[in-house]
Design a protein around this motif. Structure first.
Motif, PDB file in Angstrom:
ATOM      1  N   GLU A   1      42.907  35.306  40.948  1.00  0.00           N
ATOM      2  CA  GLU A   1      41.874  34.555  40.283  1.00  0.00           C
ATOM      3  C   GLU A   1      40.512  34.861  40.436  1.00  0.00           C
ATOM      4  N   THR A   2      40.044  34.835  41.852  1.00  0.00           N
ATOM      5  CA  THR A   2      38.812  35.254  42.174  1.00  0.00           C
ATOM      6  C   THR A   2      38.576  36.548  41.772  1.00  0.00           C
ATOM      7  N   LEU A   3      39.126  37.457  41.927  1.00  0.00           N
ATOM      8  CA  LEU A   3      38.855  39.004  41.463  1.00  0.00           C
ATOM      9  C   LEU A   3      38.977  39.045  39.836  1.00  0.00           C
ATOM     10  N   ALA A   4      39.776  38.337  39.198  1.00  0.00           N
ATOM     11  CA  ALA A   4      39.781  38.249  37.762  1.00  0.00           C
ATOM     12  C   ALA A   4      38.520  37.657  37.171  1.00  0.00           C
ATOM     13  N   ARG A   5      38.014  36.505  37.814  1.00  0.00           N
ATOM     14  CA  ARG A   5      36.776  36.005  37.354  1.00  0.00           C
ATOM     15  C   ARG A   5      35.476  37.229  37.429  1.00  0.00           C
ATOM     16  N   ALA A   6      35.417  37.650  38.833  1.00  0.00           N
ATOM     17  CA  ALA A   6      34.637  38.680  38.983  1.00  0.00           C
ATOM     18  C   ALA A   6      34.407  39.801  38.023  1.00  0.00           C
ATOM     19  N   ALA A   7      35.886  40.289  37.663  1.00  0.00           N
ATOM     20  CA  ALA A   7      35.961  41.212  36.508  1.00  0.00           C
ATOM     21  C   ALA A   7      35.504  40.612  35.253  1.00  0.00           C
TER      22      ALA A   7
END
Length: 1502
Positions: free
Chosen positions: A1328-1334
């Motif tokens: 989730e954190t990485l997806a938000r960054a993307a």
């Protein structure tokens, strides 16, 4: 057969009442057919209910002698092949019930596709009769797991299915191959069927179809010569024919039909649609019309609803944008029509007033057969008809009192068309089983069913079977009629007026076929070998691939495609990708050639061509066979021609010089916390060295470090008597702190007084004696258990008294006269006691009355009190102190004027390693003793307090010595001399200091990659070897977190570069092998690490280092034989006669049981048996953790290169002497094939994906653009065949990111516990954190993919990011189970990791440059401050619940965890692995706890 208009028509029937014992007594025709089957291969043609299974059981028993015994010893197995899953369990139960044989049942939901050879071997060894579905048995044959020559009897149930390419026919093809090679090894064949004909055929074709089945089965068709006898036991229901009028379109139907025609017209006019799409849509419309016309107005809205849902499912699965958009529009149109219909149908009253004449006739039939015992089946042709007719009957019963006896259910087959989730199909099967159970139990009396219930499924006996839609062929007629098994029963066929004459003709044909079969199934000969050979050769144009000969595993033309699909299914892929091979056809001279290309993540990159054949089907099979051959030759298929699943041993052959052990049967797995072993604790040689005469003499300086927190001042500088250590080898030491509840913080420093101290034999004797009495003075040593034997125990270290810088020989001489420090001082008769003040000042005393074990130190001499002073307590009982001691202890006092002394207890707990909060006690007056009644220790209290530090000092010195020896063995750092070691004080915060000294703008992981320090202090390694359970001032856990991340990083990089052709699914197990706890544990064990670990909390009396003392050998041997728990050894009163020891132990245990009461419901854990002074018990996981902590210690102190050298010394990544992890392996370009067009292709993809703009976003310019092209290539994007998809880069990017984030947390949060560090790291790197960054940097714009599902998921997530509270917990794809909707597409997180991996490789593995890119993408995440650290859900559940119990399982190939919480409820979590399943279960439980309000106002951290 006469027919009167709209009336029922009687057919010939025979109502027969079966005798009660019919099913238990063999019938004459059963014996007849059994004898026939015993002699030759036979197909038994018998109707439903005639007992075919009973004959099969008789035959199994007849040949049972051949299957009793081990299959390894050439015993055979009986195989019972069935066509459906329910039949596996139905036939299995029958055979278990009526034979004494071991029966195994096998079907797809058991996960058999994932079983390896060993699992199958165990199953086949254990079970003598195998009940199995046809496809699974075929695969067992083809892969030589159960060759047909190891089968004695092969029974085929419902064998009429053995036509075309059905698995039953393929099984018989393999039987034919075996027969040609070795006829003597062929099994006996028994076919069972009620219907030889499996398709629509004319009467003239019956004989030919029968012979074809005989050729396929190598059997003769057989039925009983006594036909009337068979009929007595076969279902013979009363047949009725019911005629209904055809539909007449109502105005409502005309309106709906017009709208549907308009929709269809629009579709037909759209030129950019292919015929397949148009046909699909037309079928949806025809389905609605069929329901509307056949069932009537009341059912129209429901018909539209089901097709609307079908369109939605198809739109989600559709990959062509134009078609997906059209399906979406059509769904909207259907929705509009549906809303209109719902409004119209709400105005309808009683359902029966708005249905077709066919349905009205059905209602009449149901009303006519009404009874309390009615049980019936209503067969329909279509799935939607079954569901909607069920809805109608349900509402009909509610609206009409005379029909409220109708309790309907419905059953349809599992929908397996493409695009339907297999888990939903399994849900349908589960629902089917539940429905049949309710029907059997009488909760329902009618089932509306498709053909799924015509055969095979065991259901309740029915007295009414209604064919709402006429049977499609002879088989359907016979099988559905056979369901009317009750006596009496009715079989009612419904047919439309105007079509009834044709149907009656069909019925006549069916009856003629039935008679013909009975006539032709007598005295038939077996087909000849030549006939059978011609039969199979007609469609066996491609020879099988048989690398191990005809009797070995093989791939046939019909199994090759299935095998390739199975192989591709093993390749890594996400839920948005369905990998499939590309098949291209080349046409030449009227012949076709197929060219197959596997997905890019396969190890096979080349095209595979088949031979030119007459048609595309054969051409594809030819190419598939060739492909299987190539895959086998390159090792992708194993020796059984299954997709290769490398064993641990296979992986280890390329990666480790280590023979991996396996856990013993019944024991926990190696490498786990539950697997614990006992090891000898290592004692440094300086404690054991006894050779030579010169000694080293050390002064133990103990100085206070604070003023406020101590009750007693221990200061060797202020004390006349001090402690020394005499030993024959230099001690490894440095200044360190101790913490006592009374003495506060003190600094201990050893100072060498003499290098060559000569000791005479007499002096040595006295030193031995002082050493013994000194330890006995501070510890209550159990002398019945232990003995003092310095020579026998190789003791080379002694505690001696010092005066100044020399040994205090005077004190040693005085002590030499004593046998114990607590000798009673005799008082001569008639003499008066003389009080000597000097003896009691700074003294340790003990009472000469009562129990003498408790010692006290004198705090004050009370000159104002004497024995005659008033006693402060219980004045009524005791007049004064003299009276108290005289009355209670019978003590006599001769000097009534002596002053009293104020005393306090000496501490019993002498573990001074760690500061422990002191509980404040009330201001109670200290006890007063009478000096005359006290014994005095032969040395001052000031010396006793110094001696009380000795157990902790010895513990610390030994840990330093062991750690120093380890550092010398490792040899990574330069050898520090003892002077350098001595100069550096132990600082338990050394790890935090190094982290804090890292500049704030530099990632610790980056700094450590550049750090070059060539020494490590012993206390640093001792730190890494100390478990949390030791309760020391430091423990390994933060170092373990760092070492674990570094190990994952370097091992991931190594396997990535070492195996450039392996996909992520192969790289992960290789890395796992290198870094898993099982490997680390075994390597550490080989290096002797377990004995060096500090695993237990120091309890000097229970497990301390006591030089010279040891358990008596005979006693120790006896205790081991008894298995006495180690934690009870120290207090065991050992009797003089060892033969009485067991009785003493039993009495102690009985006494303990009486004290504790009944604990049978929750018995205490019993400690293992070992010598606690010489051994300890350590779990495998703790040993692995120590290994990771040692990596962390070398990494933090010396840098990354030193850490890799330590890994080499351990054997991690060592293969044939090579330092694999330090090999400078080349970084290959991402371009897979060195073709002239490859560079141009990379440039094309680079431009398509706007990767120049991606470079601007991440502030990095790629030198090799192939890396960034690969990083953005999703597995669904098959156009890119120049590079692999991003999964390999994601693999290495994940490891690099994990390590960099660990470095950040380690240096920024120096006070965080390991659990907090892990939780924060998990938050930073979770999907989730990485997806938000993307999403923030719009990286999805650069993702190359061809998945509409992925596009939809990304759009939904982007919308959520804009609209929802960003702190809301979302469900990630990795955490998906069958009840949770995916909201975070994992591909976005993968994209971040693959970009990081690409940058790392393109920058030549430069962590600093990679960290800069990570900081650009995730800097705002790292800067964000968290009020609550996001917690691991499993741990949070444990922390917030009183009782939590997890249970592991499997379901349909998915991992399952069931969690029971507080004994109140349980929930189930599913996942692709057990880790994910456990998290899912914990999440559900936490949500349920919140809903139940059991946590009050508790807030769950994110």
């Amino acid at each position: 057969m006469d027919i009167t208009d709209e009336n029922e028509v009687d057919a010939d029937s025979a109502d027969v009442q079966l005798p009660l014992n019919a099913q238990f007594t063999p019938r004459a025709y059963q014996i007849e057919l059994f004898k026939c089957a015993r002699k030759k291969n036979s197909i038994l043609v018998l109707g439903t209910g005639s007992g075919k299974t009973f004959i099969a059981v008789l035959l199994i028993k007849e040949f049972a002698d051949e299957i009793r015994g081990s299959i390894c010893n050439r015993s055979k197995r009986t195989v019972f092949v069935v066509n459906t899953v329910p039949l596996v369990h139905q036939q299995g139960l029958a055979i278990k019930t009526h034979t004494g044989l071991e029966v195994g049942q096998y079907e797809g939901s058991m996960g058999v596709d994932f079983w390896d050879d060993n699992k199958w071997a165990d199953e086949l060894e254990e079970h003598e009769v195998i009940i199995i579905t046809a496809q699974i048995f075929l695969e067992l044959i083809l892969h030589a797991r159960l060759p047909l020559r190891r089968v004695n009897l092969l029974i085929m149930d419902e064998c009429h299915h053995a036509v075309g390419s059905h698995p039953m026919r393929e099984i018989m093809r393999q039987y034919d191959a075996l027969k040609r090679a070795s006829v003597d090894e062929c099994p006996r064949i028994l076919g069972l069927t009620a219907s030889v004909i499996n398709k629509k055929c004319k009467k003239d074709d019956v004989s030919r179809n029968m012979h074809e089945l005989e050729l396929t089965m190598d059997c003769a068709l057989v039925t009983s010569v006594d036909h009337e006898e068979v009929l007595r036991f076969t279902t013979r229901p009363d047949e009725k024919l019911v005629i209904y009028r055809g539909f007449v379109m109502t105005p409502y139907q005309e309106m709906v039909a017009a709208q549907l025609d308009g929709v269809q017209c629009e579709v037909e006019e759209q030129e950019d649609l292919n015929d397949k799409v148009k046909k699909f849509i037309k079928k949806r419309i025809l389905n609605i019309k069929h329901i509307m016309f056949s069932l009537g107005d009341w059912c129209v809205a429901r018909a539209i609803y089901y097709e609307k849902e079908s369109l939605e499912e198809s739109a989600e699965a559709e990959e062509v944008p134009v078609v997906r958009e059209l399906l979406g529009r059509l769904r909207t149109r259907f929705e509009e029509i549906y809303v209109q219909c719902v409004l119209r149908e709400k105005l309808m009253g009683n359902p029966k007033d708005h249905v077709s004449h066919q349905v009205l006739r059905l209602i009449e039939i149901l009303a006519a057969i009404k009874s309390d015992e009615v049980a019936g089946l209503i067969f329909v042709e279509r799935r939607n008809t079954a569901k909607i007719l069920y809805d109608f009957l349900l509402e009909l019963a509610k609206a009409n009192e005379d029909l409220n006896f109708i309790k309907p259910l419905y059953v349809v087959g599992a929908n397996t068309r493409p695009g339907i989730d297999l888990k939903l199909a399994e849900l349908e099967l589960r629902k089917q089983r539940e429905t049949l159970k309710k029907f059997r139990e009488g909760q329902a009396n009618f089932i509306v069913s498709t053909s799924v219930l015509e055969e095979g499924v065991d259901i309740r006996k029915c007295n009414a079977v209604i064919r709402f839609d006429k049977p499609a062929n002879y088989r359907a007629y016979v099988q559905s009629r056979g369901r009317a098994r009750a006596v009496p029963s009715k079989y009612i066929l419904m047919v439309e007026m105007g079509k009834h004459m044709l149907f009656i003709n069909d019925l006549d044909v069916y009856r003629e076929i039935e008679k013909t079969l009975l006539t032709l199934c007598h005295n038939r000969d077996l087909p000849t070998a030549e006939e059978i050979q011609r039969h199979f050769d007609e469609d066996d144009l491609l020879p099988p691939y048989e690398p191990y000969g005809p009797q070995g595993p093989k791939v046939t033309a019909n199994s090759a495609i299935s095998l390739i699909n199975h192989y591709i299914g093993k390749l890594p892929q996400d839920r948005f990708t369905t990998l499939a091979p590309d098949v291209i056809y080349v046409n030449r001279h009227g012949l076709s050639q197929a060219v197959i290309l596997l997905p890019t993540c396969s190890n096979l990159k080349e095209q595979i061509r088949g031979t030119f054949e007459d048609n595309k089907d054969l051409a594809k099979k030819s190419a598939a066979l060739e492909l299987c051959k190539v895959l086998h030759q390159m090792g992708e298929l194993d020796h059984k021609l299954r997709p290769t699943v490398p064993s641990v041993e296979m992986l280890a052959d390329d990666l480790l010089d280590l023979k991996l052990e396996s856990s013993k049967a019944g024991e926990p797995n190696l490498g786990t916390k539950k697997h614990r072993q006992i090891y000898k604790r290592e004692v440094h040689s300086s404690f054991r060295h006894t050779e030579g005469t010169p000694f080293y003499l050390y002064f133990v300086e103990i100085r206070p470090t604070d003023e406020d927190s101590r009750e007693i001042t221990v200061d060797s500088a202020e004390s006349e008597d001090t402690v020394g250590i005499l030993c024959k080898e230099e001690l490894v030491h440095c200044p360190f702190k101790l913490y006592g509840p009374k003495i506060g913080k003190v600094m201990v420093t050893l100072k060498q007084l003499d290098l060559n101290y000569n000791v005479s034999c007499e002096m040595m004797r006295k030193a031995n004696h002082f050493h013994k009495l000194a330890l006995e003075s501070i510890l209550p040593i159990n002398t019945s258990l232990m003995e003092f034997d310095p020579k026998g125990l190789d003791n080379g270290l002694f505690i001696v008294p010092l005066k100044g810088s020399s040994i205090n020989f005077g004190l040693m001489d005085r002590m030499a006269q004593l046998s114990t420090v607590k000798e009673e001082i005799p008082i001569r008769s008639g003499q008066t006691y003389e009080f000597d003040r000097d003896l009691f000042e700074n003294a340790v005393v003990f009472p000469l009355y009562g129990e003498m074990h408790q010692m006290h130190y004198v705090t004050e001499i009370k000159d104002n009190l004497n024995p005659r002073s008033e006693f402060p307590e219980s004045k009524m009982l005791y007049e004064n102190y003299e009276g108290y001691f005289s009355t209670k202890y019978g003590a006599t006092i001769t000097n009534r004027l002596q002053p009293l002394i104020s005393v306090k207890h000496l501490p019993k707990e002498l573990n001074y390693l760690k500061e422990v909060p002191v509980k404040k006690k009330g201001n109670r007056d200290p006890p007063y003793f009478i000096p005359e009644l006290c014994g005095i220790l032969p040395f001052r209290a000031s010396l006793w307090w110094q001696l009380s530090c000795v157990p902790s000092i010895l513990y610390r010195l030994n840990s330093f010595g062991v750690a120093h020896k380890l550092s010398l063995d490792i040899g990574v750092s330069s050898k520090l001399n003892l002077a350098a070691i001595t100069a550096q004080s132990l600082d338990s915060n050394w790890t935090e200091l190094i982290a804090q000294n890292t500049p704030s703008d530099v990632n610790l992981a980056v700094a450590l990659s550049q750090k070059k320090v060539n020494y490590v202090y012993p206390f640093m390694l001792a730190h890494a070897l100390t478990l949390m359970a030791a309760n020391d001032v430091y423990n390994l856990e933060r170092l373990e977190v760092l070492g674990d991340a570094f190990l994952k990083y370097v091992a991931g990089e190594y396997v990535y570069l070492k195996f450039p052709d392996d996909h992520e699914g192969k790289l992960s197990p290789k890395r796992t092998l290198l870094i898993c706890n099982k490997t680390l544990f075994q390597l550490a064990k080989r290096k002797g690490i377990p004995g060096k670990i500090q695993a237990m909390r120091l309890q000097p009396r229970v497990n301390g280092i006591l030089p010279g003392f040891g358990v008596k050998k005979l006693v120790g041997r006896e205790l081991r034989e008894i298995g006495y728990p180690s934690d009870k050894w120290h207090k065991l009163p050992v009797p003089e006669k060892l033969s009485d020891l067991e009785q003493v132990i039993k009495e102690l245990e009985d006494e303990e049981e009486n004290l504790n009461g009944d604990v049978s419901n929750n018995p205490p854990t019993r400690a293992s048996c070992f010598n606690p002074w010489e051994e300890h018990e350590v779990s495998d996981k703790s040993i692995a953790d120590c290994t990771e902590a040692l990596i962390g210690a070398y990494l933090l102190q010396c840098g990354a290169d030193a850490a890799k050298d330590f890994l080499h010394w351990m054997g991690i990544g060592v293969h044939k002497g090579q330092k694999l992890l330090k090999d400078d392996l080349p970084i290959r370009t991402a371009i897979m094939q060195d073709e002239s067009w490859s560079v141009a292709g990379i440039t094309c993809f680079y431009k398509k994906a706007c990767l120049d703009r991606l470079e601007d976003t991440i502030q990095y310019k790629f030198k090799d653009r192939s890396f960034v092209v690969q990083a953005v290539t999703h597995p669904s994007y098959t156009q890119n065949r120049i590079t692999n998809d991003y999964q390999r880069l994601e693999f290495i990017g994940d490891a690099v990111l994990d390590y960099l984030v660990t470095g950040l947390i380690y240096s920024r949060h120096t006070t965080y516990t390991p659990g907090q560090m892990t939780d924060l790291r998990s938050y930073y790197v979770n999907n989730e954190t990485l997806a938000r960054a993307a999403a923030k940097y719009e990286l999805q714009k650069h993702l190359l993919h061809m998945s509409p599902k992925l596009q939809a998921a990304i759009d939904k997530f982007l919308q959520l990011c804009q609209e929802e509270d960003l702190e809301r917990e979302l469900i990630t794809e990795d955490e998906e189970d069958d009840v949770e909707e995916i909201e975070v597409p994992k591909s976005l997180g993968d994209l971040i990791e693959s970009i990081i991996g690409a940058v790392y490789l393109d920058s030549n593995k430069n962590l600093e440059i990679t960290w800069d890119v990570v900081s650009v993408l995730m800097g705002d995440v790292f800067q964000k401050k968290h009020k609550d650290i996001p917690k691991n859900r499993v741990r949070l559940l444990y922390e917030t619940s009183e009782s939590v119990k997890f249970e592991k399982g499997e379901r349909d190939g998915l991992a399952v965890y069931t969690v029971k919480v507080n004994g109140r409820f349980e929930v189930i979590g599913l996942g692709k692995n057990f880790k994910v399943a456990k998290v899912n279960a914990a999440k559900k439980a936490l949500r349920m706890l919140q809903e139940m309000g059991s946590q009050g106002n508790h807030t769950f951290p994110h």
